[in-house]
Design an enzyme around this catalytic site. Structure first.
Site, PDB file in Angstrom:
ATOM      1  N   GLU A   1      -0.689  -6.592   9.563  1.00  0.00           N
ATOM      2  CA  GLU A   1      -1.900  -5.946   9.041  1.00  0.00           C
ATOM      3  C   GLU A   1      -3.141  -6.505   9.748  1.00  0.00           C
ATOM      4  O   GLU A   1      -4.041  -5.773  10.130  1.00  0.00           O
ATOM      5  CB  GLU A   1      -1.989  -6.192   7.526  1.00  0.00           C
ATOM      6  CG  GLU A   1      -3.136  -5.476   6.839  1.00  0.00           C
ATOM      7  CD  GLU A   1      -3.189  -5.761   5.349  1.00  0.00           C
ATOM      8  OE1 GLU A   1      -2.404  -6.608   4.861  1.00  0.00           O
ATOM      9  OE2 GLU A   1      -4.033  -5.149   4.668  1.00  0.00           O
TER      10      GLU A   1
ATOM     11  N   TYR B   1       0.826  -1.219   0.000  1.00  0.00           N
ATOM     12  CA  TYR B   1       0.000   0.000   0.000  1.00  0.00           C
ATOM     13  C   TYR B   1       0.859   1.267   0.000  1.00  0.00           C
ATOM     14  O   TYR B   1       1.134   1.845   1.058  1.00  0.00           O
ATOM     15  CB  TYR B   1      -0.921   0.013   1.230  1.00  0.00           C
ATOM     16  CG  TYR B   1      -1.888  -1.142   1.272  1.00  0.00           C
ATOM     17  CD1 TYR B   1      -2.686  -1.442   0.170  1.00  0.00           C
ATOM     18  CD2 TYR B   1      -2.007  -1.939   2.405  1.00  0.00           C
ATOM     19  CE1 TYR B   1      -3.567  -2.506   0.198  1.00  0.00           C
ATOM     20  CE2 TYR B   1      -2.898  -3.006   2.440  1.00  0.00           C
ATOM     21  CZ  TYR B   1      -3.666  -3.285   1.338  1.00  0.00           C
ATOM     22  OH  TYR B   1      -4.537  -4.331   1.371  1.00  0.00           O
TER      23      TYR B   1
ATOM     24  N   TRP C   1      -8.898   6.207   5.980  1.00  0.00           N
ATOM     25  CA  TRP C   1      -9.088   5.906   7.410  1.00  0.00           C
ATOM     26  C   TRP C   1      -7.801   5.444   8.070  1.00  0.00           C
ATOM     27  O   TRP C   1      -7.586   5.659   9.259  1.00  0.00           O
ATOM     28  CB  TRP C   1     -10.300   5.025   7.682  1.00  0.00           C
ATOM     29  CG  TRP C   1     -10.311   3.561   7.359  1.00  0.00           C
ATOM     30  CD1 TRP C   1      -9.687   2.916   6.349  1.00  0.00           C
ATOM     31  CD2 TRP C   1     -11.044   2.550   8.089  1.00  0.00           C
ATOM     32  NE1 TRP C   1      -9.983   1.578   6.373  1.00  0.00           N
ATOM     33  CE2 TRP C   1     -10.817   1.319   7.439  1.00  0.00           C
ATOM     34  CE3 TRP C   1     -11.877   2.551   9.196  1.00  0.00           C
ATOM     35  CZ2 TRP C   1     -11.389   0.110   7.872  1.00  0.00           C
ATOM     36  CZ3 TRP C   1     -12.445   1.355   9.624  1.00  0.00           C
ATOM     37  CH2 TRP C   1     -12.202   0.156   8.979  1.00  0.00           C
TER      38      TRP C   1
ATOM     39  N   GLN D   1     -14.068   6.338   2.351  1.00  0.00           N
ATOM     40  CA  GLN D   1     -13.837   5.277   3.334  1.00  0.00           C
ATOM     41  C   GLN D   1     -14.548   5.683   4.619  1.00  0.00           C
ATOM     42  O   GLN D   1     -15.050   6.816   4.712  1.00  0.00           O
ATOM     43  CB  GLN D   1     -12.322   5.093   3.570  1.00  0.00           C
ATOM     44  CG  GLN D   1     -11.765   3.911   2.806  1.00  0.00           C
ATOM     45  CD  GLN D   1     -10.364   3.526   3.217  1.00  0.00           C
ATOM     46  OE1 GLN D   1      -9.571   4.356   3.638  1.00  0.00           O
ATOM     47  NE2 GLN D   1     -10.041   2.246   3.061  1.00  0.00           N
TER      48      GLN D   1
ATOM     49  N   ASP E   1     -13.022  -5.019   2.606  1.00  0.00           N
ATOM     50  CA  ASP E   1     -13.076  -5.343   1.183  1.00  0.00           C
ATOM     51  C   ASP E   1     -13.918  -6.564   0.816  1.00  0.00           C
ATOM     52  O   ASP E   1     -14.874  -6.466   0.068  1.00  0.00           O
ATOM     53  CB  ASP E   1     -11.661  -5.583   0.651  1.00  0.00           C
ATOM     54  CG  ASP E   1     -10.752  -4.381   0.840  1.00  0.00           C
ATOM     55  OD1 ASP E   1     -11.126  -3.439   1.560  1.00  0.00           O
ATOM     56  OD2 ASP E   1      -9.660  -4.382   0.259  1.00  0.00           O
TER      57      ASP E   1
ATOM     58  N   ARG F   1      -5.895 -13.146   0.504  1.00  0.00           N
ATOM     59  CA  ARG F   1      -6.431 -11.951  -0.166  1.00  0.00           C
ATOM     60  C   ARG F   1      -7.814 -12.229  -0.776  1.00  0.00           C
ATOM     61  O   ARG F   1      -8.217 -13.386  -0.911  1.00  0.00           O
ATOM     62  CB  ARG F   1      -5.469 -11.522  -1.293  1.00  0.00           C
ATOM     63  CG  ARG F   1      -4.118 -11.036  -0.829  1.00  0.00           C
ATOM     64  CD  ARG F   1      -4.160  -9.675  -0.178  1.00  0.00           C
ATOM     65  NE  ARG F   1      -4.741  -8.652  -1.040  1.00  0.00           N
ATOM     66  CZ  ARG F   1      -4.976  -7.402  -0.670  1.00  0.00           C
ATOM     67  NH1 ARG F   1      -4.684  -7.016   0.550  1.00  0.00           N
ATOM     68  NH2 ARG F   1      -5.521  -6.529  -1.487  1.00  0.00           N
TER      69      ARG F   1
ATOM     70  N   TRP G   1      -4.046   6.304   2.459  1.00  0.00           N
ATOM     71  CA  TRP G   1      -5.436   5.821   2.575  1.00  0.00           C
ATOM     72  C   TRP G   1      -6.157   6.631   3.639  1.00  0.00           C
ATOM     73  O   TRP G   1      -5.561   6.999   4.669  1.00  0.00           O
ATOM     74  CB  TRP G   1      -5.452   4.336   2.973  1.00  0.00           C
ATOM     75  CG  TRP G   1      -5.683   3.414   1.829  1.00  0.00           C
ATOM     76  CD1 TRP G   1      -6.849   2.832   1.468  1.00  0.00           C
ATOM     77  CD2 TRP G   1      -4.710   2.942   0.879  1.00  0.00           C
ATOM     78  NE1 TRP G   1      -6.680   2.031   0.357  1.00  0.00           N
ATOM     79  CE2 TRP G   1      -5.372   2.082  -0.026  1.00  0.00           C
ATOM     80  CE3 TRP G   1      -3.350   3.158   0.690  1.00  0.00           C
ATOM     81  CZ2 TRP G   1      -4.738   1.442  -1.084  1.00  0.00           C
ATOM     82  CZ3 TRP G   1      -2.709   2.534  -0.355  1.00  0.00           C
ATOM     83  CH2 TRP G   1      -3.394   1.695  -1.236  1.00  0.00           C
TER      84      TRP G   1
ATOM     85  N   TYR H   1       1.016  -0.712  -7.058  1.00  0.00           N
ATOM     86  CA  TYR H   1      -0.378  -0.840  -6.617  1.00  0.00           C
ATOM     87  C   TYR H   1      -1.324  -0.750  -7.810  1.00  0.00           C
ATOM     88  O   TYR H   1      -1.147   0.088  -8.688  1.00  0.00           O
ATOM     89  CB  TYR H   1      -0.740   0.254  -5.601  1.00  0.00           C
ATOM     90  CG  TYR H   1      -2.152   0.074  -5.060  1.00  0.00           C
ATOM     91  CD1 TYR H   1      -2.399  -0.849  -4.051  1.00  0.00           C
ATOM     92  CD2 TYR H   1      -3.226   0.790  -5.586  1.00  0.00           C
ATOM     93  CE1 TYR H   1      -3.694  -1.046  -3.573  1.00  0.00           C
ATOM     94  CE2 TYR H   1      -4.520   0.591  -5.115  1.00  0.00           C
ATOM     95  CZ  TYR H   1      -4.747  -0.328  -4.104  1.00  0.00           C
ATOM     96  OH  TYR H   1      -6.023  -0.532  -3.637  1.00  0.00           O
TER      97      TYR H   1
ATOM     98  N   TYR I   1      -8.471 -12.272   4.750  1.00  0.00           N
ATOM     99  CA  TYR I   1      -8.695 -10.835   4.816  1.00  0.00           C
ATOM    100  C   TYR I   1      -9.867 -10.445   5.717  1.00  0.00           C
ATOM    101  O   TYR I   1      -9.774 -10.583   6.916  1.00  0.00           O
ATOM    102  CB  TYR I   1      -8.809 -10.299   3.385  1.00  0.00           C
ATOM    103  CG  TYR I   1      -8.074  -8.995   3.194  1.00  0.00           C
ATOM    104  CD1 TYR I   1      -6.839  -8.786   3.773  1.00  0.00           C
ATOM    105  CD2 TYR I   1      -8.603  -7.970   2.427  1.00  0.00           C
ATOM    106  CE1 TYR I   1      -6.160  -7.594   3.595  1.00  0.00           C
ATOM    107  CE2 TYR I   1      -7.931  -6.772   2.239  1.00  0.00           C
ATOM    108  CZ  TYR I   1      -6.708  -6.592   2.835  1.00  0.00           C
ATOM    109  OH  TYR I   1      -6.043  -5.409   2.664  1.00  0.00           O
ATOM    110  N   TRP I   2     -10.972  -9.979   5.166  1.00  0.00           N
ATOM    111  CA  TRP I   2     -12.074  -9.500   6.018  1.00  0.00           C
ATOM    112  C   TRP I   2     -13.166 -10.555   6.178  1.00  0.00           C
ATOM    113  O   TRP I   2     -14.303 -10.232   6.509  1.00  0.00           O
ATOM    114  CB  TRP I   2     -12.646  -8.192   5.459  1.00  0.00           C
ATOM    115  CG  TRP I   2     -11.691  -7.042   5.621  1.00  0.00           C
ATOM    116  CD1 TRP I   2     -10.737  -6.640   4.724  1.00  0.00           C
ATOM    117  CD2 TRP I   2     -11.564  -6.157   6.737  1.00  0.00           C
ATOM    118  NE1 TRP I   2     -10.033  -5.567   5.219  1.00  0.00           N
ATOM    119  CE2 TRP I   2     -10.524  -5.240   6.454  1.00  0.00           C
ATOM    120  CE3 TRP I   2     -12.233  -6.043   7.965  1.00  0.00           C
ATOM    121  CZ2 TRP I   2     -10.135  -4.229   7.344  1.00  0.00           C
ATOM    122  CZ3 TRP I   2     -11.843  -5.037   8.847  1.00  0.00           C
ATOM    123  CH2 TRP I   2     -10.806  -4.151   8.520  1.00  0.00           C
TER     124      TRP I   2
END
Ligand code: 2M8
Length: 414
Positions: free
Chosen positions: A385, A31, A37, A103, A161, A194, A35, A83, A341-342
């Site tokens: 992360e 990254y 936030w 965001q 994401d 990812r 960004w 990126y 990831y999320w």
């Protein structure tokens, strides 16, 4: 032995290494830009040892604000081929090359906290920032409401994401004509951790749609297949509105409309309560369908100033049963994936936002417990992360800005 002191030193070093002078990148390689936030969280971290630098972070973020009030989710200060998608794909014309989406609007809430730590020039910095923060809030209120809840128009806007919240909406989207592109994220980190290519095709398809519509919000509202009322956007906007009202009153700004906005957003938050699920959930505005997901964003209700006994019962249970809480997806759900990831991992940054909300609402015991557990996770597994909620193992980018900031401002203080 790693001491709290040496972890504090390491956290500062991460912020300093990721500092590009007037903005901070989330992590090297993966990254390379500013960004939205992440930057607000970085400011809170800097406020622990360099208050002027904290203000500069927020000021740089708002230097990218569009003339209509929107503050983009990425500011592409310097080109970086590492990126994708970069500024050429987004096709935006703000004051700084940028993305065309937002965001979670936590900047105002973080600015208030930076101000609380600043006994010097804080009021001067805040007075200059305040109208810009208010303009962004008004932009959100103008373009993004559905029954008072705040909608996201792209999964990236929520910061979550590939959360399962978007699965049903994404499954309905046709991205067969997205064309050729090369992902860069999977050259930096493990692709199993990812979002999938299926998701990426749809992320890019939504960027192409926004670009074709010149990021015109009225046109997007008419034409986009992706419009979901979501707890992340709703609770952070509500928290920001309360903080804007408090700061504006103290600084002597005209705060007309903010009390009304808070009422509207409170009513909107109520529309996110999924009775069958027993939790705050995401709601597809176009189909009317619930996502059926208890995510870590469901627990942001307290940050929005909304109390809920049922969410508190869930939180207590999560703190007791999940080895490294708070997972971004319910471990009992079919969609749970501890690494991807999320869709399951624990994010220290969300834990802090939940914890700050709990503290604000007077739930001190739970706030302290969450901070202690997050601190233990970071001290055992580093400034990653994100983390596997079952094993604690670190994943994604390393030496991550927001994890370091979370340590400095919150988790390392318990
Ligand atoms: C992740 O999102 C970006 C897109 O914005 C990406 O995957 O390329 C998310 O974790 C988001 O919440 C975060 O702000 C960003 C930078 O850390 O990375």
């Amino acid at each position: 032995m790693t001491t709290t002191h040496s972890l504090g030193q390491a956290a500062r070093q991460i912020l300093i290494q990721n500092d590009k002078g007037c903005y901070t990148i989330p992590t090297k390689g993966l990254y390379p830009y500013q960004w939205n936030w992440d930057s607000a969280i970085a400011a809170l971290g800097f406020a622990e040892f360099d208050i002027t630098r904290a203000w500069i972070e927020l000021e740089t973020l708002f230097s990218g604000q569009w003339s209509d009030g929107m503050v983009p989710h990425i500011l592409f200060h310097q080109p970086d081929p590492g990126y994708f998608p970069g500024p050429d794909v987004w096709g935006c014309d703000g004051p700084i090359p940028s993305s065309g989406i937002i965001q979670p609007p936590i900047a105002a809430s973080m600015a208030r906290r930076v101000w609380e730590k600043d006994t010097g020039a804080g009021a001067t910095h805040l007075t200059a920032l305040y109208p810009k923060m208010l303009a962004w809030h008004r932009w959100i209120m103008q373009w993004r409401l559905d029954r008072g809840a705040v909608c996201t128009t792209h999964p990236w806007e929520t910061g979550r994401d590939n959360a399962p919240d978007w699965d049903k909406t994404m499954a309905r989207m046709d991205a067969s004509d997205v064309g050729e592109y090369t992902r860069r994220d999977t050259t930096h980190v493990n692709s199993d951790d990812r979002p999938t290519n299926f998701d990426y095709d749809r992320y890019i398809k939504l960027v192409q749609l926004g670009r074709n519509l010149h990021w015109d919000q009225a046109a997007l509202r008419e034409q986009s297949p992706f419009r979901v009322a979501d707890p992340t956007m709703t609770f952070t906007t509500l928290g920001a509105a309360r903080d804007l009202l408090a700061m504006g009153t103290e600084l002597g700004f005209d705060t007309t409309g903010l009390t009304e906005d808070i009422k509207t957003l409170e009513a909107g938050a109520a529309t996110l309560w999924n009775t069958d699920l027993g939790a705050f959930d995401s709601r597809d505005v176009l189909s009317g369908e619930w996502a059926g997901c208890v995510s870590s964003a469901s627990y942001l209700c307290w940050l929005g100033g909304i109390d809920s006994d049922q969410m508190m019962d869930r939180l207590r249970n999560t703190l007791e049963t999940v080895p490294y809480p708070v997972p971004s997806n319910d471990p009992d759900s079919d969609t749970f994936d501890a690494r991807r990831y999320w869709r399951g991992p624990t994010w220290a940054v969300v834990n802090m936002l939940i914890g700050l909300g709990l503290e604000q609402q007077g739930h001190h015991a739970e706030a302290t417990e969450l901070a202690r557990k997050t601190g233990a996770l970071i001290s055992e597994h580093g400034f990653a992360e994100y983390f596997d909620p079952l094993s604690g193992s670190p994943a994604g980018g390393k030496s991550f800005t927001w994890t370091a900031a979370v340590w400095l401002a919150w988790a390392g203080r318990t």
